[in-house]
Every structure is written in C-alpha cells, then in structure tokens.
Design a protein around this motif. Structure first.
Motif, short mmCIF file in Angstrom:
data_model
loop_
_atom_site.label_atom_id
_atom_site.label_comp_id
_atom_site.label_asym_id
_atom_site.label_seq_id
_atom_site.Cartn_x
_atom_site.Cartn_y
_atom_site.Cartn_z
N LEU A 19 47.98 17.83 61.87
CA LEU A 19 47.02 17.63 60.85
C LEU A 19 45.77 18.41 61.02
CD1 LEU A 19 46.52 15.69 58.29
CD2 LEU A 19 45.21 14.43 60.12
N PRO A 24 36.41 14.07 48.92
CA PRO A 24 36.97 12.77 48.57
C PRO A 24 37.51 12.03 49.93
CG PRO A 24 37.97 14.57 47.52
CD PRO A 24 36.85 15.07 48.25
N ASN A 25 37.97 10.80 49.76
CA ASN A 25 38.68 10.11 50.93
C ASN A 25 39.55 11.13 51.96
OD1 ASN A 25 38.66 7.49 48.79
ND2 ASN A 25 37.61 7.44 50.76
N GLY A 26 39.42 11.07 53.05
CA GLY A 26 40.22 11.69 54.08
C GLY A 26 39.89 13.26 54.29
N GLY A 78 37.59 14.61 55.89
CA GLY A 78 37.28 14.96 57.18
C GLY A 78 35.88 15.28 57.38
N LYS A 79 35.01 14.15 56.65
CA LYS A 79 33.74 13.96 56.89
C LYS A 79 33.27 13.37 58.09
CE LYS A 79 33.41 11.63 53.03
NZ LYS A 79 34.75 11.49 52.61
N TYR A 114 34.77 13.59 69.47
CA TYR A 114 36.21 14.51 69.62
C TYR A 114 35.51 15.75 70.18
CZ TYR A 114 38.35 11.16 66.37
OH TYR A 114 38.82 10.19 65.61
N GLN A 117 30.70 4.31 59.87
CA GLN A 117 30.97 4.10 58.83
C GLN A 117 31.30 2.57 58.83
OE1 GLN A 117 34.34 6.41 57.36
NE2 GLN A 117 34.40 5.54 55.58
#
Ligand SMILES: Nc1ncnc2c1ncn2[C@@H]1O[C@H](COP(=O)(O)OP(=O)(O)OP(=O)(O)O)[C@@H](O)[C@H]1O
Ligand SMILES: [Mg+2]
Lengths: 507, 270
Positions: free
Chosen positions: B20, B41-43, B45-46, B57, B94
């Motif tokens: 991914l 949008p959701n997901g 990668g923000k 990371y 978040q």
C-alpha cells in the motif's frame, strides 16, 4: 428468588420467609455436596497402612455456617440489617475473643475458649471471624444509609475521598508516623522481636517506595525488582568481606552497582511495554538469582557469603569489650552495655534510608523528570511529540528505582551478616509489588499501610504466618475486585494554579 | 502567495506499507506565518504524512527540509523526539492524546520539559531546590498561563485533563503543542467534533497563532468552511497523491479537486 430492588422504601415490603429458607437450604445442600468428599474423610497414616478419620461434625458445621450466612445475605439484600447486625456482631466478638484469648489471658483461658471455635484449624476460624465482621460492617453501612445499599461507584468515590483526605492530611499524618517511628525503639515494651519486626517492615517500606518510582510513577511494570536488591546486597557483601570497607563507604557503591544493573537491563528491554516488559523483568530477576547460585568462585554459590560486618556507629563498634586503645559505643556514651544497642542503631539506619527514599520521591515528582515519568505512564506517543526522550526518561526511572533497591540490599546484607541466593527469589519481587499495588500506585502512605497488612500482620499473628501466602493471594484478589487502583490511590497535581480548586470528576 | 524561502520543503515524499502506497511522491512547501491546509478524502494519506514529518514513521523515499532560524534540519534523518525538541515541530493528534490523569496545568508544564530539564541541571540542582530552577519553573507557569488565557481554561487549570469536555481537550492539546515553542505547528483535524461556536473560536485561535507568533501552521481538516475561512494555501491529496496546490480560490476551481470530491460523493450515494 426474592426481589432485589434497592429502593429506600423496600423495608416496608413483607419478607418472603419461605423463599429465604429455600434459598439458604439450597446453599447448604451445595455445601454438603462439596464438603462430603473433601472434608468428611481424612486419610491417616496408621501402623501398617492407611486409616480413615471421619469428620462429619465439621461437615455439619460448614452446612450450618453456609445456611445462616445465606440467610444473612438475603436479609441484607432485603434491607433488614438489624437481626444480621445483632447476630453477626455477637458471633464476631465471641470468635475474636476466643481466638485472641491465648494472647491476652494466657494458655489456660485459651483452652477454655477453644470450645467456642467452630473448627479445630485456627486459620479457618479466623476466616469465619473476618466474614462475621464483614457482615456486621455491611449491616452497619446499611443501617446508616437507611436501606439504600452502597453501590460500586459510590464505594469507588468514597475510597477516592479517603485517599484524597489521606493525601491532604499527610502533612500531619506523615510527621505523626515519623514521630512514632522515631520513638518506637525507645518504648519500654519494645524488645528484640519488635525491633526486628520494625526493621523488617521498614525494609519493605523502603523497597515499596523504591518500586513505586518505577511502577507507580513511570508505569513500568517491573517483576524483577528483587534482582537489584540482590545486586546491592552482594555488592556490599563482597566489598565488605574482601576489602574490609566500612558500611558507609560500601553503601553508595552498592547503590551505584544496582543502578548500573538497572541501566544494563533497561537498555535492551525498555522498548517493550506492559505485559512484555513484565515478563522480561521477571526473567531478569531469575537470571540474577541463577548467576549468583552458579558463579561459585565469585559469589560462593548456594553457600552464600557470611561474616559480613555490622555497621559501626561511624567508626565506633558495638562490642562489649573494646580492643586496646579504642572505645566502644556503650563506653563512649556512658551506657550500660546492651545487645539491643546495635539493633536500635540498625533500626535508625533503615529509617533514615527509607526517609531519604521518601523525600527523594516527593521531591522528584515536582521536578521535570518526575513529571515526564508520569506523562510517559499516561501516553508515550504524546511524550515523543513534545520532545521528551522516552528511552532516557525510562532509564532514569529504572536506574533510580534500582539504586534504592541497592541501598536496601546492602542494608539487608549488613543486618543479616549472611546472604545467599535463597533470599532473592521471585516471591520477594511479588511481595514488594503486592505492597505497591495494595497501597495504591503512587501513594506513599499507601505503601506503609500495605506493609502493615502484608508484612507486619502475619508476623504479629503467628497462626497466620503459615497461611501467609494464602492470605496474600486472597488480599490481592479482593483488592482487584473492589479497588483495582489500590487502597489509597489518589493523585494530587504536582503544581497548582489555585484559580478554582474544583477538581474534575465531581459534579 | 507571498515570496520568501519556505519554512518546510517536502520533496518526493513516499510512504509505503507493504504493497500500500499511503503517500505517493508528494512535494509541497509551507511558509512562516501562513496556514497551509492539507485536505483530501478519508484515507488520502494526510495523517501518514504528518507521521512521517514528526518522525513516527520513517519515509520510504523523500526529503523533508525544515528551515529553522538556527540551522536547517533534514527531518527524515532525525529521531522522533528530536524533531520536536530540536527542530521545533509540534503536533496534535487526530484522536486526542492528552495526559488524562494529570492536571491541565501539568499538561502544559510537561510540554516545556526540555527547557525545565536544563534549568534543573538535569535534576541535580532541582533536587536541592535552588533558585535558578524555581525561577525557570515560574516562567514555565507564566507561559502556561498565557496559553490558558488564550484557550479560556484558566479557571479549570487544576482539573484533570480527562474530566474536561471534548472541545476543551482539543484546545488544550493545541496549547500544549504551543508550549513547546515550535516553529511549525501540525494540527490533525482540530475542528473534528466541535460545535459551530467552538469551531469559530478555534479559527480565531489559529489566526492568532499565525499572526502573533508568526509560525507556520499545517492544518489537516475535513471541514471546508474552516479551511476556506482561514487557510492561506491549500494542498489536496487523494489516494496518497497530490492533486492540487494553491490558494482557496484556485483549488476550488481545480477540475481535479472537483472530480476527486464529486467522485467520492457519487461513491457514497451508490
Ligand atoms: N501503520 C500503518 N500500516 C498500514 N497501513 C497504514 C498505516 N497507517 C496508515 N495506513 C493506511 O494508509 C492510508 C492512509 O491513511 P491515513 O491515516 O494517512 O489517512 P487520512 O488521510 O489521515 O484519513 P482520515 O481523513 O480518515 O484521517 C490508509 O489506507 C491507511 O489504512
Ligand atoms: Mg487522518
């Protein structure tokens, strides 16, 4: 089954006596089924084989106790505390009196009072005695609350208030306890046995306070704390026997060695969390013990190290006759020689060490490191985002906790004058952790209270001693059920603005 | 957009989790005294991008250069906590991460750990209660008070953080990040779960931070009203890729953005 609502008007309802008796009868039957196999028959060694002793009276007694106990429970549930109060209190008082008669009135009275005990085994009578008291207390609480039973949350809140009150009054409570601790060895009834007990208790209190830094403040579950205690004890013993250094010189060395051991263990394992950390520290504790056991040339293995010097009074020995040209303690202070002197001195040494640990903890909680420890316990990721180095911060907690264990260890060595790996088994770690957990994470007075319950009580009540581990387990289970955060757990902020001191959580 | 060197320059940032690709070759620049919004949008990668930026990371590919007033830092080479302590990048999460059992004031004092640690001579002087440390602590409390006033929590300073209402917790987390005295503040959906009044208050707070403290702000936000009202510069991500970059007006008119958002809505409605 009877109705179990908890409304204040419940005691107006009529009691369903038949249902109550049925329930109690059913309980008695269950107890019969359980005890007929386990209690009724006991195998005995008789010459030429095995005999059987029957104990049907005990079975009957169990059933009767279960029957009446159940009735008491139902009555409490149905808000009729008065009969329970009357019966339980009488029973509890008679039992307590008979159990303590030996201590108070001597063996003659003990023999007479024995007939009041339901069972021959004293410990079982003790358990029943405690149960009777708890029934009486429940009934008393119910009487005060006019039929509204105390709910779980209420109890939590109540215990938290107790914890808060203890914290608030610890300004007076602390000095009061300290004053008692100081005069204790000078009290007239204090003999060698009491002194030893005081020394033992203070050692555990100190260890509890030390471990509280690691577990209570930094939130690192350490099951191998005794390893650092062992490192301290052996460091002291080896330094003292090989180099003939005095206690006061070896003490800091032993602490440093133990702190160093803490760093050594900490480096590889502190990236682990929670259960994993607990398992690794448990392993480390055992490793240290096994090394001590097997490294014969260095540690003398299972034979241990003996002839460790007792501390002198800053160079003045506690001896009856001084060698040429020196003075002993009793000559110097013009006292009658007494073997007790050196134990009184030991007592004050450990009292001082314990106090240092306590003051240090109180102080460091208000310093950046202490706050960082608590923050790490709360949320490690948030700490990292604020620029706190989690590894170093945990290492300091681990090393400082270990250092205090090292001090306590060297005291242990000097008190015993003999140490061997047997003194540093896992059980010791478990007991120290038990003290911290029972007292309440982070609570200094809690540690004292828990030491009283787990260490002093079993020593005072000799009968309890052989069941110590049983009681230990039972206490731990109860505390987990009733108050998982520990008896006196309550956290006061380390710094206050004092704008509105209304604390959250209360309406 | 105003000219001048960027505070933060991200080049070809890529973050892969197995197969991914959560962040895919994203480059962007954020300036001092500007609010840079990152939307998508959701997901998209923000959050993953933030996690790379703040060292949680290690990015698979890419360079992140922070032009700190003292000296430049390559964030991808730094340990997580150093990014906060040395490079001056602070963040919020978040899902709020306060120290729940510590008081509001303590939360703000812990944020000033490194400064206080030096003042306490790494605990040595502090243990003996020397004056140097006490005055440093006094200053730390002053800074905490300053932010408590800004977020209207002075009266609740001694409460446990966990007992605060949700909106207060969100603002406290921002104040805590500001107490580290950062040069770049990264906020991950600070308006999530706030009511309109609280949300308006948050806008004011963010504008205050931008204008008075002149630091860069990176803002992940789903609420378009907030973004359009306060962002100086908007970056749009979708499936890990940057699909648009510019002022509010430019982005609003960008066909790629309309497609991404409308496309998402179509998916939602089916
Ligand atoms: N640690 C991880 N391991 C594997 N996959 C991850 C990891 N973190 C994020 N992802 C994946 O990366 C993608 C981007 O996630 P990310 O949390 O960055 O999205 P986002 O833009 O913040 O979304 P949202 O608006 O919902 O917060 C998602 O598909 C997510 O499942
Ligand atoms: Mg996210």
């Amino acid at each position: 089954m009877a109705v179990t609502s908890v409304t204040p008007g419940a005691d107006l309802r009529s009691l369903d006596v038949a249902a109550m008796l049925k329930e109690a009868g059913a309980t008695a039957v269950v107890v019969f089924a359980l005890t007929i196999g386990l209690v009724a028959f006991k195998t005995l060694d008789v010459p030429g084989g095995i005999g059987i002793e029957t104990r049907f009276a005990d079975v009957a007694m169990c059933m009767a106790l279960a029957f009446f106990g159940r009735i008491a429970l139902v009555l409490l549930r149905e808000h009729r505390p008065y009969p329970v109060m009357a019966v339980a209190l009488t029973f509890a008082i008679i039992l307590t009196a008979s159990l303590l008669s030996g201590q108070i009135f001597g063996p003659a009275a003990e023999a007479q009072m024995k007939m009041f005990l339901p069972f021959k085994a004293v410990i079982v009578s003790w358990i029943i005695c405690v149960l009777a008291w708890s029934f009486a207390i429940r009934a008393a609480i119910l009487m005060r609350h006019q039929g509204v039973s105390v709910l779980r949350d209420e109890r939590e809140a109540m215990m938290d208030r107790v914890g808060a009150a203890v914290q608030r009054y610890s300004r007076f409570l602390g000095p009061a306890l300290l004053a008692f601790a100081i005069v204790f060895p000078l009290l007239p009834f204090v003999d060698r046995r009491f002194l030893d007990l005081g020394i033992l208790a203070l050692t555990y209190i100190m260890l509890g306070w030390g471990l509280n830094i690691v577990v209570g403040l930094a939130g690192l579950l350490d099951l191998g704390y005794v390893a650092f205690y062992a490192v301290g004890a052996y460091s002291y013993a080896l330094l003292a026997t090989h180099f003939e250094l005095s206690f006061w010189i070896c003490l800091p060395f032993a602490g440093i060695m133990a702190a160093f051991a803490g760093l050594l263990l900490g480096f590889p394992v502190l990236r682990l969390r929670g259960d994993y950390l607990a398992i690794v520290t448990l392993g480390f504790g055992e490793m240290v013990r096994i090394i001590l056991l097997n490294w014969y040339e260095f540690t003398n293995g299972p034979d241990g190290i003996g002839g460790i010097a007792r501390p002198s009074f800053f160079g003045i020995p506690f001896k009856r006759n001084a060698p040429e040209g020196t003075e002993t303690f009793h000559q110097m202070f013009g006292l009658e020689y007494s073997t007790l002197h050196k134990f009184v001195f030991l007592y004050f040494v450990i009292l001082t060490l314990g106090l240092i640990t306590n003051l240090f903890t109180i102080r460091i909680r208000k310093l950046p490191v202490g706050r960082a420890w608590e923050a790490l316990r709360e949320d490690e990721i948030a700490c990292r985002s604020l620029g706190i180095n989690p590894r170093n911060t945990k290492l300091t907690a681990f090393a400082i906790g270990a250092m205090f264990a090292g001090f306590a260890g060297s005291f242990f060595a000097t008190r015993q004058t003999f140490i061997s790996p047997e003194s540093f088994v896992f059980l010791e770690s478990a007991i120290i952790l038990g003290i911290v957990v029972l007292g309440g994470f982070g609570s200094q007075v809690g540690v004292v209270l828990a030491t009283g319950i787990l260490i002093v009580l079993p020593e005072l009540i000799r009968e309890l001693h052989q069941y110590r581990m049983l009681a230990f387990g039972a206490v731990m289970v109860l505390i987990m059920l009733w108050r998982p955060s520990g008896l006196l757990a309550h956290r006061e902020p380390t710094i206050k603005l004092g704008q509105g001191d209304k604390r959250g959580g209360e309406p | 957009m105003s000219a001048g060197p960027a505070l933060l320059t991200i080049d070809h940032l890529t973050m892969q989790f197995g197969g991914l690709v959560a962040v895919d070759d994203v480059s962007l620049a954020a300036k001092d005294s500007e609010i840079t919004a990152i939307i998508g949008p959701n997901g998209a990668g923000k959050t993953t991008m933030f996690n790379c930026l703040t060292g949680f990371y290690k990015p698979s590919v890419g360079r992140m250069l922070l032009d700190h007033p003292n000296r430049p830092f390559y964030l991808e080479r730094m340990e997580g906590f150093r990014i906060a302590s040395h490079a001056g990048v602070a963040r919020t999460f978040q899902n709020i991460r306060l120290f729940p059992k510590m008081s509001v004031l303590e939360n703000l004092i812990v944020a000033q750990h490194n400064k206080l640690m030096r003042a306490s001579g790494f605990t040595v002087y502090g243990l003996f209660g020397l004056r140097g440390y006490r005055s440093a602590e006094g200053e730390a409390v002053e800074l905490a008070k300053y932010w408590l006033d800004r977020i209207d929590l002075t009266a609740k300073a001694d409460w446990d953080a966990e007992s605060l209402p949700y909106g207060d917790q969100r603002r406290l987390e921002i104040a805590r990040a500001m107490c580290t005295e950062p040069v770049l503040l990264c906020l991950d959906e600070p308006a999530a779960g706030l009511n309109p009044r609280e949300s308006a208050g948050l806008n004011e707070l963010l504008l205050f931070i931008r204008d008075e403290h002149k630091i860069g702000v990176l803002l992940i936000e789903h609420d378009m009203k907030v973004v359009m009202a306060i962002a100086d510069h908007i970056v749009v991500l979708d499936y890990g890729r940057k699909i648009s970059d510019g002022t509010a007006d430019e982005v609003r008119r960008d066909p790629a953005v309309i497609r991404a958002y409308l496309g998402e809505e179509e998916e939602d409605s089916t």
